[in-house]
Scaffold this motif. Sequence first.
Motif, PDB file in Angstrom:
ATOM      1  N   LEU A 152       1.286  10.472  -5.512  1.00  0.00           N
ATOM      2  CA  LEU A 152       1.649  11.607  -6.371  1.00  0.00           C
ATOM      3  C   LEU A 152       2.246  12.730  -5.524  1.00  0.00           C
ATOM      4  O   LEU A 152       1.926  12.872  -4.344  1.00  0.00           O
ATOM      5  CB  LEU A 152       0.421  12.108  -7.128  1.00  0.00           C
TER       6      LEU A 152
ATOM      7  N   SER B 105      -0.883  19.342 -14.966  1.00  0.00           N
ATOM      8  CA  SER B 105       0.402  18.822 -14.510  1.00  0.00           C
ATOM      9  C   SER B 105       0.209  17.606 -13.594  1.00  0.00           C
ATOM     10  O   SER B 105       0.950  16.620 -13.691  1.00  0.00           O
ATOM     11  CB  SER B 105       1.159  19.930 -13.770  1.00  0.00           C
TER      12      SER B 105
ATOM     13  N   GLU C 199       1.413  13.824 -14.268  1.00  0.00           N
ATOM     14  CA  GLU C 199       2.195  13.070 -13.294  1.00  0.00           C
ATOM     15  C   GLU C 199       1.553  11.702 -13.040  1.00  0.00           C
ATOM     16  O   GLU C 199       2.241  10.689 -12.943  1.00  0.00           O
ATOM     17  CB  GLU C 199       2.325  13.839 -11.975  1.00  0.00           C
TER      18      GLU C 199
ATOM     19  N   ASP D 287       2.281   9.458 -16.029  1.00  0.00           N
ATOM     20  CA  ASP D 287       3.674   9.004 -15.989  1.00  0.00           C
ATOM     21  C   ASP D 287       3.866   7.941 -14.909  1.00  0.00           C
ATOM     22  O   ASP D 287       4.550   6.941 -15.123  1.00  0.00           O
ATOM     23  CB  ASP D 287       4.621  10.180 -15.746  1.00  0.00           C
TER      24      ASP D 287
END
Length: 146
Positions: free
Chosen positions: A84, A116, A120, A123
């Motif tokens: 990440l 956030s 992430e 996703d």
Amino acid sequence: MKNSRPIHPDFQLFLDLKDQEVIELFIDLRQYILELYPHCNELLYHTHALTAVFSISEKLSDAFCMLPIYTNHFNLGFNKGTLLKDPNQLLTGTGKLIRHIDVKKRNDYRNPRVSSLIQEAIDFAINDMDKPTKSIGKTISKIKKK
């Protein structure tokens, strides 16, 4: 706080043995994750820690985050944390892939930087997934009954 998905009885049995402060934080953070991705599957384990794993499929390899509860504390873990971006440098740990955020109070996770990061991770897991899942929004206990 509306609980959109009840805690599985196998998990609740062990959760009730934890400190009340840890229980309350766990319930709130679990709800927060379920609000961010309601269709995730929750995989439950009891090994060295009592752990709720949040996955985009029924497989551990498709997990995006986890909540391992130890004796007196717990973390918000990211299964592929080293992959990440983490621009705010929130993640700690030295594992090959896993990174985590220590959770001691609500502000440790109820903020835009962490939401956030969770998004992430979601996703990333979706893009990294091998094949589509048939399981959506399920709680799956992997806790062995004695």
